[in-house]
Design a protein around this motif. Structure first.
Motif, PDB file in Angstrom:
ATOM      1  N   GLU A 129      41.685  27.693 -45.587  1.00  0.00           N
ATOM      2  CA  GLU A 129      40.941  27.543 -44.344  1.00  0.00           C
ATOM      3  C   GLU A 129      39.616  26.849 -44.641  1.00  0.00           C
ATOM      4  OE1 GLU A 129      40.612  31.218 -42.278  1.00  0.00           O
ATOM      5  OE2 GLU A 129      42.777  31.553 -42.197  1.00  0.00           O
ATOM      6  N   ASN A 130      39.690  25.554 -44.897  1.00  0.00           N
ATOM      7  CA  ASN A 130      38.481  24.774 -45.099  1.00  0.00           C
ATOM      8  C   ASN A 130      37.729  24.625 -43.779  1.00  0.00           C
ATOM      9  OD1 ASN A 130      38.835  24.225 -47.898  1.00  0.00           O
ATOM     10  ND2 ASN A 130      40.342  22.661 -47.383  1.00  0.00           N
ATOM     11  N   ALA A 135      36.998  19.292 -43.853  1.00  0.00           N
ATOM     12  CA  ALA A 135      38.193  18.533 -43.478  1.00  0.00           C
ATOM     13  C   ALA A 135      37.828  17.094 -43.096  1.00  0.00           C
ATOM     14  CB  ALA A 135      38.905  19.225 -42.322  1.00  0.00           C
ATOM     15  N   ALA A 136      36.697  16.913 -42.410  1.00  0.00           N
ATOM     16  CA  ALA A 136      36.266  15.566 -42.033  1.00  0.00           C
ATOM     17  C   ALA A 136      35.901  14.746 -43.267  1.00  0.00           C
ATOM     18  CB  ALA A 136      35.070  15.653 -41.082  1.00  0.00           C
ATOM     19  N   ILE A 137      35.215  15.369 -44.216  1.00  0.00           N
ATOM     20  CA  ILE A 137      34.863  14.675 -45.459  1.00  0.00           C
ATOM     21  C   ILE A 137      36.122  14.281 -46.216  1.00  0.00           C
ATOM     22  CG2 ILE A 137      33.707  14.942 -47.691  1.00  0.00           C
ATOM     23  CD1 ILE A 137      31.756  16.866 -46.244  1.00  0.00           C
ATOM     24  N   ALA A 138      37.115  15.163 -46.222  1.00  0.00           N
ATOM     25  CA  ALA A 138      38.369  14.876 -46.923  1.00  0.00           C
ATOM     26  C   ALA A 138      39.062  13.661 -46.316  1.00  0.00           C
ATOM     27  CB  ALA A 138      39.289  16.093 -46.879  1.00  0.00           C
ATOM     28  N   THR A 272      27.318  10.156 -46.632  1.00  0.00           N
ATOM     29  CA  THR A 272      26.392  10.682 -45.629  1.00  0.00           C
ATOM     30  C   THR A 272      26.856  12.039 -45.114  1.00  0.00           C
ATOM     31  OG1 THR A 272      25.779   8.445 -44.951  1.00  0.00           O
ATOM     32  CG2 THR A 272      25.288  10.225 -43.410  1.00  0.00           C
ATOM     33  N   ARG A 273      28.155  12.151 -44.823  1.00  0.00           N
ATOM     34  CA  ARG A 273      28.683  13.435 -44.344  1.00  0.00           C
ATOM     35  C   ARG A 273      28.601  14.497 -45.440  1.00  0.00           C
ATOM     36  NH1 ARG A 273      32.318  13.314 -39.950  1.00  0.00           N
ATOM     37  NH2 ARG A 273      31.579  11.761 -38.458  1.00  0.00           N
ATOM     38  N   PHE A 274      28.930  14.119 -46.661  1.00  0.00           N
ATOM     39  CA  PHE A 274      28.939  15.101 -47.740  1.00  0.00           C
ATOM     40  C   PHE A 274      27.525  15.555 -48.093  1.00  0.00           C
ATOM     41  CE2 PHE A 274      30.057  15.969 -52.435  1.00  0.00           C
ATOM     42  CZ  PHE A 274      30.254  17.313 -52.158  1.00  0.00           C
ATOM     43  N   SER A 275      26.541  14.670 -47.950  1.00  0.00           N
ATOM     44  CA  SER A 275      25.167  15.039 -48.289  1.00  0.00           C
ATOM     45  C   SER A 275      24.634  16.157 -47.403  1.00  0.00           C
ATOM     46  CB  SER A 275      24.255  13.814 -48.182  1.00  0.00           C
ATOM     47  OG  SER A 275      24.233  13.324 -46.852  1.00  0.00           O
ATOM     48  N   ALA A 276      25.269  16.373 -46.238  1.00  0.00           N
ATOM     49  CA  ALA A 276      24.848  17.455 -45.350  1.00  0.00           C
ATOM     50  C   ALA A 276      25.556  18.770 -45.651  1.00  0.00           C
ATOM     51  CB  ALA A 276      25.098  17.057 -43.894  1.00  0.00           C
ATOM     52  N   HIS A 277      26.460  18.771 -46.620  1.00  0.00           N
ATOM     53  CA  HIS A 277      27.200  19.987 -46.962  1.00  0.00           C
ATOM     54  C   HIS A 277      26.453  20.757 -48.054  1.00  0.00           C
ATOM     55  CE1 HIS A 277      30.479  22.607 -48.311  1.00  0.00           C
ATOM     56  NE2 HIS A 277      31.055  22.360 -47.142  1.00  0.00           N
ATOM     57  N   PRO A 278      26.481  22.090 -48.018  1.00  0.00           N
ATOM     58  CA  PRO A 278      25.761  22.876 -49.032  1.00  0.00           C
ATOM     59  C   PRO A 278      26.227  22.636 -50.463  1.00  0.00           C
ATOM     60  CG  PRO A 278      26.358  24.253 -47.153  1.00  0.00           C
ATOM     61  CD  PRO A 278      27.036  22.941 -46.950  1.00  0.00           C
ATOM     62  N   HIS A 279      27.479  22.217 -50.651  1.00  0.00           N
ATOM     63  CA  HIS A 279      27.986  22.001 -52.009  1.00  0.00           C
ATOM     64  C   HIS A 279      27.560  20.656 -52.594  1.00  0.00           C
ATOM     65  CE1 HIS A 279      31.545  25.045 -51.536  1.00  0.00           C
ATOM     66  NE2 HIS A 279      30.349  25.608 -51.460  1.00  0.00           N
ATOM     67  N   HIS A 280      26.957  19.798 -51.786  1.00  0.00           N
ATOM     68  CA  HIS A 280      26.632  18.443 -52.237  1.00  0.00           C
ATOM     69  C   HIS A 280      25.712  18.457 -53.448  1.00  0.00           C
ATOM     70  CE1 HIS A 280      24.181  14.697 -52.150  1.00  0.00           C
ATOM     71  NE2 HIS A 280      25.375  14.140 -51.957  1.00  0.00           N
ATOM     72  N   ARG A 281      24.666  19.247 -53.412  1.00  0.00           N
ATOM     73  CA  ARG A 281      23.703  19.249 -54.511  1.00  0.00           C
ATOM     74  C   ARG A 281      24.324  19.760 -55.804  1.00  0.00           C
ATOM     75  NH1 ARG A 281      21.355  24.257 -55.437  1.00  0.00           N
ATOM     76  NH2 ARG A 281      22.135  25.927 -54.078  1.00  0.00           N
ATOM     77  N   ILE A 282      25.313  20.644 -55.703  1.00  0.00           N
ATOM     78  CA  ILE A 282      25.973  21.162 -56.908  1.00  0.00           C
ATOM     79  C   ILE A 282      26.847  20.082 -57.529  1.00  0.00           C
ATOM     80  CG2 ILE A 282      27.572  22.901 -57.790  1.00  0.00           C
ATOM     81  CD1 ILE A 282      26.679  24.754 -55.537  1.00  0.00           C
ATOM     82  N   TYR A 283      27.649  19.417 -56.728  1.00  0.00           N
ATOM     83  CA  TYR A 283      28.520  18.357 -57.238  1.00  0.00           C
ATOM     84  C   TYR A 283      27.700  17.234 -57.861  1.00  0.00           C
ATOM     85  CZ  TYR A 283      32.919  20.108 -55.213  1.00  0.00           C
ATOM     86  OH  TYR A 283      34.045  20.846 -54.930  1.00  0.00           O
ATOM     87  N   ARG A 284      26.643  16.795 -57.170  1.00  0.00           N
ATOM     88  CA  ARG A 284      25.872  15.662 -57.650  1.00  0.00           C
ATOM     89  C   ARG A 284      25.025  16.005 -58.869  1.00  0.00           C
ATOM     90  NH1 ARG A 284      25.061  11.216 -54.747  1.00  0.00           N
ATOM     91  NH2 ARG A 284      24.377  10.526 -56.812  1.00  0.00           N
ATOM     92  N   ARG A 296      35.317  12.480 -53.481  1.00  0.00           N
ATOM     93  CA  ARG A 296      36.759  12.603 -53.734  1.00  0.00           C
ATOM     94  C   ARG A 296      37.101  13.953 -54.359  1.00  0.00           C
ATOM     95  NH1 ARG A 296      38.489   6.609 -56.079  1.00  0.00           N
ATOM     96  NH2 ARG A 296      37.970   5.427 -54.193  1.00  0.00           N
ATOM     97  N   LEU A 297      36.258  14.450 -55.247  1.00  0.00           N
ATOM     98  CA  LEU A 297      36.489  15.778 -55.810  1.00  0.00           C
ATOM     99  C   LEU A 297      36.449  16.837 -54.719  1.00  0.00           C
ATOM    100  CD1 LEU A 297      34.334  15.656 -59.070  1.00  0.00           C
ATOM    101  CD2 LEU A 297      36.809  15.829 -58.971  1.00  0.00           C
ATOM    102  N   PHE A 298      35.424  16.777 -53.893  1.00  0.00           N
ATOM    103  CA  PHE A 298      35.279  17.771 -52.830  1.00  0.00           C
ATOM    104  C   PHE A 298      36.414  17.667 -51.824  1.00  0.00           C
ATOM    105  CE2 PHE A 298      33.651  19.052 -48.663  1.00  0.00           C
ATOM    106  CZ  PHE A 298      33.277  20.360 -48.940  1.00  0.00           C
ATOM    107  N   ALA A 299      36.895  16.452 -51.563  1.00  0.00           N
ATOM    108  CA  ALA A 299      37.976  16.270 -50.607  1.00  0.00           C
ATOM    109  C   ALA A 299      39.225  17.035 -51.018  1.00  0.00           C
ATOM    110  CB  ALA A 299      38.296  14.787 -50.449  1.00  0.00           C
ATOM    111  N   GLU A 300      39.517  17.072 -52.309  1.00  0.00           N
ATOM    112  CA  GLU A 300      40.730  17.745 -52.790  1.00  0.00           C
ATOM    113  C   GLU A 300      40.507  19.224 -53.081  1.00  0.00           C
ATOM    114  OE1 GLU A 300      43.320  16.039 -52.455  1.00  0.00           O
ATOM    115  OE2 GLU A 300      42.246  14.156 -52.132  1.00  0.00           O
TER     116      GLU A 300
END
Length: 431
Positions: A129-130, A135-138, A272-284, A296-300
């Motif tokens: 249940e994403n 889902a939009a970022i994916a 742009t969409r991913f930068s607004a997600h809380p996980h963005h700073r962790i991935y980057r 692409r990592l977050f999408a999957e």
């Protein structure tokens, strides 16, 4: 109180919906449309299974389906109905269990899907249940990947065509990043799609074309190199044939430009969409995890909190965790082929980039090569470590730290000075 399982065989038009009981017998069969009315029919049928019990809920009945991207599944998830996605290959393997004569029907497939989750309780996980944002970022990240692949395919067709009459154009950008997909390459070829036109270009014209395409470094040197390359003596097609082949080049260039523009636009939109997600700073925060790789990592992987309980689950899903085949005296460890291939390819790219940006990743890669691993196997170990660290950081809401991911040689944390056995196990390190 009895237990029930349900299955849906999706098709264009009417969908077959089947409910089976604890013995595997069909207790209900419906044919419904992929609409709100069809969803209400499904949910109503589930509620009617045990209307007298206050302890029974339709959410206790999982529904199996082969395609988790349908609108029907999206609506069922919005109603918080548990859905299990069964790959078609698994369904094919189960068909022979019910009889020697293997047959196929829509109703039979729906019942078979329900029977698979009945026979394997706990072995089939519910559809994650994403969030809607995830889902939009994916969708954007996967579409960007498709556009990039389309641009690469067009570039290969263009390169093959240029080799028939204009090999200097292929040589001009051979070995450079992105090759003929570079804006400057497309601009020069659009200006002069034939060898005769290219040979007539002056250094000043090439300089202005490169600058207009966005190049800012070494403009004079690059313009002089291209002028000398195009002016060199070479084999040529006959004039009219060459002109006709130039027109075909213009067509390939138009297709390539559109594909590149779409890929760049989608890349910016996904970032742009991913930068607004809380996980963005962790991935980057991870090395070599740039905007495209991170999206692409977050999408999957997604943001469903319970989708991957441990790093081992995530590594298996990505295909970086090995598989052990053991029977009698035979014992073999091989790489995993059944996995999310898009995630596996992204992790490979990520691990390769990390070799020059993370001393720890480079040291791990070199150590695995010294132990006899090949290039791909050693890179999978690097990807394993990065995925384990990503899983740990997302679960604990921490940013990447090189000295924690790769502690000192004596196994002591550089910050606390103590042994961190829990971290070693969490990150999937080898003893």
């Amino acid at each position: 109180m009895g237990r029930w399982w349900a299955g849906i065989d999706w098709s264009w038009g009417l969908q077959d919906f089947v409910i089976i009981d604890e013995e595997g017998k069909v207790v209900l069969h419906l044919r419904v449309e992929e609409s709100r009315e069809g969803v209400e029919q499904i949910l109503g049928a589930l509620r009617a299974l045990n209307p007298t019990s206050h302890r029974f809920s339709r959410r206790q009945v999982p529904i199996a389906i082969e395609d988790g991207t349908r609108l029907l599944v999206a609506e069922l998830q919005r109603r918080r109905q548990p859905v299990v996605v069964i790959p078609p290959a698994v369904t094919s393997r189960y068909r022979g269990r019910h009889g020697a004569a293997v047959s196929k029907s829509d109703r039979g497939d729906a019942a078979l899907l329900a029977d698979i989750i009945r026979q394997n309780p706990g072995r089939r996980s519910f559809l994650p249940e994403n969030s809607d944002q995830a889902a939009a970022i994916a969708v954007l990240a996967r579409t960007q990947a498709s556009s990039t692949q389309a641009a690469r395919a067009i570039m290969l067709r263009l390169r093959s065509h240029l080799g028939l009459y204009f090999p200097a154009a292929v040589e001009a950008w051979s070995g450079t990043q992105h090759g003929l997909r570079r804006p400057e390459a497309r601009a020069v070829l659009a200006l002069a799609p034939t060898p005769r036109q290219a040979a007539a270009l002056s250094k000043r014209r090439l300089h202005d074309t490169l600058a207009a395409a966005g190049r800012t470094r070494l403009l004079d040197e690059e313009a002089g190199r291209l002028r000398d390359l195009f002016a060199a003596s070479a084999l040529r097609q006959r004039p009219e044939t060459e002109q006709a082949m130039g027109e075909r080049t213009r067509l390939h260039l138009a297709e390539l430009s559109i594909a590149c523009q779409h890929a760049e636009h989608l890349s910016n939109l996904a970032d742009t969409r991913f930068s607004a997600h809380p996980h963005h700073r962790i991935y980057r925060s991870f090395p070599a995890c740039g905007p495209i790789v991170a999206a692409r990592l977050f999408a999957e992987i997604g943001d469903a909190p319970e989708r991957f309980p441990t790093g081992r689950h995530l590594r298996a899903y990505a295909g970086t965790a090995p598989i052990t085949w053991s029977s009698g005296s035979s014992h073999t460890v091989v790489h995993r082929t059944v996995c999310n291939r898009a995630l596996k390819a992204t992790v490979h790219q990520w691990a390769f980039g990390a070799l020059t940006r993370s001393p720890g990743c480079r040291a791990l890669y070199d150590a695995r090569r010294q132990r006899g691993d090949g290039y791909a196997a050693a890179l999978r170990h690097v990807g394993n470590r990065l995925l384990s660290g990503l899983h740990h950081c997302v679960r604990t809401d921490q940013l990447y730290q090189e000295h924690v991911m790769f502690p000192t040689a004596d196994g002591r944390d550089e910050v606390t000075g103590g042994q961190d056995e829990h971290l070693r196990v969490t990150l999937g390190r080898e003893p």
